[in-house]
Scaffold this active site. Structure first.
Site, mmCIF file in Angstrom:
data_model
loop_
_atom_site.group_PDB
_atom_site.id
_atom_site.type_symbol
_atom_site.label_atom_id
_atom_site.label_comp_id
_atom_site.label_asym_id
_atom_site.label_seq_id
_atom_site.Cartn_x
_atom_site.Cartn_y
_atom_site.Cartn_z
ATOM 1 N N CYS A 61 0.849 -1.182 0.000
ATOM 2 C CA CYS A 61 0.000 0.000 0.000
ATOM 3 C C CYS A 61 0.881 1.227 0.000
ATOM 4 O O CYS A 61 1.802 1.330 0.806
ATOM 5 C CB CYS A 61 -0.884 -0.014 1.240
ATOM 6 N N HIS A 68 3.218 -1.657 7.155
ATOM 7 C CA HIS A 68 3.392 -3.037 6.701
ATOM 8 C C HIS A 68 4.839 -3.500 6.880
ATOM 9 O O HIS A 68 5.102 -4.690 7.046
ATOM 10 C CB HIS A 68 2.953 -3.194 5.246
ATOM 11 N N SER A 501 -8.457 -2.228 7.386
ATOM 12 C CA SER A 501 -9.642 -1.985 6.568
ATOM 13 C C SER A 501 -10.353 -3.287 6.221
ATOM 14 O O SER A 501 -11.514 -3.271 5.813
ATOM 15 C CB SER A 501 -9.290 -1.191 5.305
ATOM 16 N N CYS A 545 -8.874 2.679 3.797
ATOM 17 C CA CYS A 545 -7.700 2.606 2.922
ATOM 18 C C CYS A 545 -7.688 1.206 2.374
ATOM 19 O O CYS A 545 -7.227 0.280 3.005
ATOM 20 C CB CYS A 545 -6.425 2.889 3.694
ATOM 21 N N CYS A 548 -4.665 -0.443 -1.500
ATOM 22 C CA CYS A 548 -3.434 -1.207 -1.326
ATOM 23 C C CYS A 548 -2.879 -1.671 -2.657
ATOM 24 O O CYS A 548 -2.548 -2.832 -2.807
ATOM 25 C CB CYS A 548 -3.677 -2.408 -0.412
#
Lengths: 566, 189
Positions: A61, A68, A501, A545, A548
């Site tokens: 993303c 991440h 998300s 969001c 990604c």
């Protein structure tokens, strides 16, 4: 008559979020949340060296890069039962905190403030009155009559030229817009100032992470920031003081601008402290570790069920079995092969697209569950857990927010109002205030630890033969993120990312229970089905969001909201 | 750290999504084969959405490298002016990914700090889907796009100098040079 509204933005991103709602009698009766792109990107990691995983996961993303990367190194460290030097924890914490503050500011001003603020109405404001109003709420120096007048003239030039530039896509003059012109003018002024702070905080990530948006300084086992106070090329006092200055300036913006703005909007839209609760089971993971093995934290995590703070149960370590055991994902309504509900270590990702069918499969997003229950993640979950366990800064900022918004509304407010659309915005700014204090604290911890002569930054990972399983979590700006890894003979054998998300935007599960977005939309008013501002308010409050992934610039353009009668 | 007044060459795209890696690929190609004078900065910025703004702010000229939707064969390079990028009004957004280049430019027009000029050098992609590696047509366009960037920089009086490739052309995500963690070579699975 029932109408169906489909909000399906197609911009440069493919793999976006699609929201469908059925409206009857001016109220949302049913809702569907659908991720429109396959998210099985984890398979790219199979067979790779676990030490490289974070480089690839931070490309999942483009907005949530560092989160991440952090979750990935934590997952590998957990699998290897590794500790991380204190300096590395503090440096990671500062990057995480700076990224989150940046993200919350950008989310509120650039992505959602215009759901509540009418830019065109700001033209009718009296700048002197707006300035006096601001003085009553904040000591921020950039709310003078002259500054506000300059902003108003800038907006007027845009309007007179027949174009609103960045503000073009707002629902100006919509009946659900309720702020007085002076408050609208203040908010527009702060919207423009927020862009400057977006740039500033980003510099912290660049100073410590080597580069933005994709940081370079991480490693499984620590960080790659060589520490030498006398060397220009390494982390030194000069760089540390640059970080400190930016933290101080950003803290002032968050406390003196973002905080009063959200409180004022919450106080002036009291109805929206009643809409949008949806799912009131909450999950947050602890973060900002204070030791080398992740056994004590500066941000508490845990679960709350049925909106009852007394049910709080804490998640206490990076190896907490309560978290590890209780996460599962259902694909009953998602475009994957089968009907299963599985633990992330056991999942396989086999795509099977069958088209959008309301009562069958309709999303690429899986439906995560905790102890089999639908849960909501995000700043609201984290703030409620902190409040329930008596976390001092969370409690102090929450009480202050309720008091400030209550005085604007002319009514006493209790934490119960946080279970709502505007409650999610309030929780995000409460969290931003807490994070700003923690960032300055961890800056001090890092400087003091280096001052003691500790320059350790890295422990070498060792991969034994055979299989190891690990998970790493991070309380990201959008909530609980977890990465799950299976390592076999030093190579990645399985990898799953359960992202915030996904928890919130997930579809119905095998029992037909809707996900948090879907549940929160039911009962929302919709004054004009052609202009579904209210739906956007609730969806934006989660800070979605989802993409990604990819983008391709599209010079063509397509319709955004479709409405059809059923 | 970004410096005001510099020329920025920004590669946009997701390196894990096939031809969407085009922008970052061109940045790698340029960094490997050319030496750039002070005042030019090259960055692989990924897919920042709303977070593109800081990378545009206070620049003199920004050269963007990205994939574009157009009715043309894969590998075709199209160059767009700032006016073309802004020809369509911004759209409602659901996520921070939705705002694009136009939104970031308009935000800076309003707040101050907009770059003096913006040029998009786009390629029509072949395959944009999960997976690492460019299709042949787009791979072949990488060097042409790099030449386009070099010519533009020459036009701005900031000509780079060609050097023997500093590392194999394959970028780190294809198992080549490890630009992100230089201590250790990456291995492909």
């Amino acid at each position: 008559m029932t109408k169906r509204i489909v909000i399906d933005p197609v911009t440069r991103i493919e793999g976006h979020l699609r929201i469908d709602v059925e409206v009857d009698g001016g109220v949302v009766r049913k809702a569907w949340s659908s991720g429109q792109m396959f998210r099985g990107i984890e398979t790219i990691l199979l067979g790779r060296d676990p030490r490289d995983a974070w480089l690839f996961t931070q490309r999942f993303c483009g907005v949530c890069t560092t989160v991440h990367a952090i979750a990935s190194v934590r997952a590998v460290e957990n699998a290897l039962k590794m500790e991380v030097p204190l300096n590395a924890q503090y440096i990671r914490n500062l990057i995480v905190l700076a990224h989150a503050m940046h993200d919350h500011i950008v989310h509120f001003y650039q992505l959602s403030a215009l759901d509540w603020v009418d830019v065109v109405s700001a033209l009718k404001a009296d700048p002197a009155r707006a300035s006096a109003l601001a003085e009553g709420l904040s000591k921020w120096p950039n709310n003078s009559r002259q500054q506000l007048k300059a902003v108003q003239e800038k907006v007027r030039r845009f309007v007179d030229a027949g174009q609103l530039g960045i503000f073009t896509n707002g629902y100006w003059g919509h009946p659900a817009m309720k702020l007085p012109p002076e408050v609208n003018l203040l908010a527009v002024s702060h919207y423009l100032q927020a862009l400057e702070y977006q740039r500033k905080v980003n510099q912290i990530v660049a100073l410590l992470g080597g580069k933005t948006p994709n940081i370079q300084n991480l490693a499984v086992g620590g960080v790659a920031n060589a520490i030498n106070l006398d060397n220009e090329a390494t982390l030194n006092m000069n760089k540390l003081y640059m970080v400190k200055d930016i933290l101080d300036e950003t803290g002032a913006f968050i406390e003196q601008v973002y905080f009063p703005d959200v409180c004022a909007i919450a106080g002036m839209y009291p109805d929206w402290l009643g809409y949008g609760a949806g799912v009131t089971n909450y999950l947050a993971v602890p973060d900002i570790p204070l030791d080398t093995k992740g056994g004590s934290f500066d941000l508490p995590g845990g679960t709350i069920f049925d909106g009852d703070l007394a049910t709080v149960r804490q998640i206490k370590t990076f190896d907490d079995w309560y978290f590890k055991k209780n996460v599962s994902e259902s694909i009953a309504h998602a475009w994957y092969d089968g009907e299963w509900t599985k633990h992330p270590f056991e999942e396989e990702t086999v795509a099977r697209y069958t088209g959008f069918e309301d009562s069958k499969k309709y999303s690429w997003v899986k439906a995560p569950r905790f102890q089999g229950k639908v849960v909501q993640v995000g700043p609201l979950a984290q703030v409620l857990v902190g409040y329930a366990v008596g976390h001092e800064p969370t409690k102090r900022w929450t009480d202050k927010a309720l008091e400030t918004a209550g005085s604007v509304a002319g009514a006493g407010l209790t934490p119960a109002v946080l279970h709502s659309t505007l409650g999610r915005h309030a929780a995000r700014v409460i969290r931003a205030c807490v994070l700003s204090e923690l960032a300055r604290k961890h800056w001090g911890l890092l400087a003091a630890n280096i001052g003691k002569g500790d320059t350790a930054i890295f422990n070498e990972p060792v991969f034994p033969k055979g299989e190891q399983r690990g998970f790493g979590f991070h309380e990201a700006p959008r909530g609980a993120l977890s990465h799950w890894i299976v390592i076999r003979d030093g190579k990645i054998a399985n990898y799953q990312a359960v992202v915030p998300s996904t928890w919130n935007a997930g579809p119905r599960d095998e029992e037909g229970r809707p996900g948090p977005y879907e549940a929160s939309l039911v009962g929302n008013p919709v004054a004009n089905a052609e202009l579904p501002l209210e739906v956007l308010r609730t969806v934006h409050s989660f800070d979605p969001c989802l993409a990604c992934a990819v983008h391709t610039l599209d010079p063509g353009g397509r319709e955004i909201a479709r409405v059809r009668a059923l | 750290m970004l410096t005001p007044g510099e020329v920025r060459v920004l590669g946009l795209g997701n390196v894990l999504m096939g031809d969407d890696a085009f922008g970052p690929w061109v940045i790698e190609e340029l960094l490997a084969s050319w030496q750039f004078p002070d005042g030019v900065r090259l960055l692989d910025v990924g897919t920042p959405g709303l977070d593109l703004t800081p990378y545009l702010a206070d620049a003199d000229t920004v050269l963007l490298l990205d994939t574009v939707k157009a009715e043309a064969p894969a590998g075709t390079i199209r160059v767009y002016s700032r006016e073309q990028l802004l020809s369509r009004p911004p759209e409602p957004r659901l996520s921070p990914h939705d705002p694009g280049v136009a939104d970031a430019l308009l935000a800076l027009d309003c707040a101050g700090g907009a770059p003096r000029d913006v040029i998009l050098i786009g390629v029509v992609p072949g395959r944009v889907a999960k997976g690492i590696g460019l299709t042949p047509a787009v791979q072949e366009a990488v060097v042409r796009a790099a030449s386009e960037v070099v010519e533009r920089l020459e036009g701005l009086g900031l000509a780079p100098h060609r050097q023997a490739p500093a590392w194999p052309a394959a970028p780190w995500w294809e198992g080549g040079r490890d630009s992100a963690a230089p201590s250790r070579p990456l291995t492909s699975p």
